[in-house]
Design a protein around this motif. Sequence first.
Motif, short mmCIF file in Angstrom:
data_model
loop_
_atom_site.label_atom_id
_atom_site.label_comp_id
_atom_site.label_asym_id
_atom_site.label_seq_id
_atom_site.Cartn_x
_atom_site.Cartn_y
_atom_site.Cartn_z
N ILE A 100 0.85 -1.19 0.00
CA ILE A 100 0.00 0.00 0.00
C ILE A 100 0.89 1.24 0.00
O ILE A 100 1.91 1.27 0.68
CB ILE A 100 -0.92 -0.02 1.24
CG1 ILE A 100 -1.81 -1.26 1.21
CG2 ILE A 100 -1.77 1.24 1.32
CD1 ILE A 100 -2.61 -1.48 2.48
N PRO A 101 0.54 2.27 -0.75
CA PRO A 101 1.35 3.50 -0.77
C PRO A 101 1.51 4.10 0.62
O PRO A 101 0.75 3.77 1.55
CB PRO A 101 0.53 4.43 -1.69
CG PRO A 101 -0.28 3.52 -2.54
CD PRO A 101 -0.61 2.34 -1.68
N PRO A 102 2.47 5.01 0.78
CA PRO A 102 2.76 5.57 2.12
C PRO A 102 1.65 6.43 2.70
O PRO A 102 1.69 6.78 3.88
CB PRO A 102 4.03 6.40 1.89
CG PRO A 102 4.03 6.69 0.42
CD PRO A 102 3.41 5.50 -0.23
N GLY A 103 0.68 6.79 1.88
CA GLY A 103 -0.44 7.61 2.37
C GLY A 103 -1.55 7.63 1.34
O GLY A 103 -1.40 7.12 0.22
N PRO A 104 -2.70 8.18 1.70
CA PRO A 104 -3.84 8.22 0.77
C PRO A 104 -3.58 9.12 -0.42
O PRO A 104 -2.88 10.13 -0.31
CB PRO A 104 -4.99 8.74 1.65
CG PRO A 104 -4.32 9.50 2.75
CD PRO A 104 -3.03 8.81 3.01
#
Length: 347
Positions: free
Chosen positions: A283-287
Amino acid sequence: MYIKKILLTIVLLGLIAGGAFAYLIYNALFSPNTAFNNEEAYIYITTGSSYDDLKGLITPLLSDIETFEAVAKQKKYIDYIKPGKYILKKGMNNNEIINTLRSNNIPVNVSFNNQETFEKLAGRVAGQIEADSISLLKSFTDSQFLQENGFTAETSLSLFIPNSYEFFWNTSATDFRDRMLKEYLRFWNKERLRKAEALNLSQIQVISLASIVQKETAKVTERPRVAGLYLNRLKKNMLLQADPTVIYALKRELGNFDTIIKRVLYKDLELNSPYNTYKYAGIPPGPITMPDISSIDAVLNPEKHDYYYMVADVEDFGYHKFAKDLSQHNRNKTQYIRWINEQNINR
């Protein structure tokens, strides 16, 4: 006899004068004093306003500013001007108007949707409360506040849950931000925390994955299926390969989130960014945006299935075609590429 007449005359004159004065007082207090034709008029009093500031705002709404001012002085309102949003109703008298301005600050509904940046969020909120976009942006990005509450610059977007919230119009930037933190903590109740733990995901990871689901499909009914697909890929240690993350990475690289990108090219998949899920696992480091509650709950309540691939459905626009294996996906993808080429969409 003569003196009695004089005294009687004085008494009568006193009664007449007193009656006239009482009438003036009554008239000033209780006679209608509005000059607008609509049933209601709104008045916005900013923080730190003086009586002169208020007078400039309210004069066009009144028939007689002098009687209003006299009553305001008598009721000692002049020295205690309160900021906020107030409703004046047609036909109100000075007494009612001052009582309203003193104690009937009405709340407003503040709503925001799926913003990709704090700049856009600040602009959206500033149009609904007194705080300006600069002070809002400063409060959102306050490094001390973020650190104290377990957020980073990359994860801080997850603090804001799109919805409609009730605020007083004169809410300050920091009060708005602090309220959003309370709403975030309230949102993550025991049940949602339990479901996140069962998925072996943190709250930030749930929201980050939900932001991808949000960008993938506008169809609320399809979101649990899309969420299930990405969770299947994570369990198999497969790359998420989500086009919206590449688009976000491109915009971030350009420094322009107003850029319109309708098609992801093969060269874009090589962009070296932690948000590029074709290049980096997990999952990416943030939205990549602020996801709706429906998208977050879709991740927490995913559809159970064996799908690992999807592509836009050109026969049922807005939805996707799902596949369990690569061969089926490639057939679906061929149909999509043919359609997009026919539309002459190059970027």
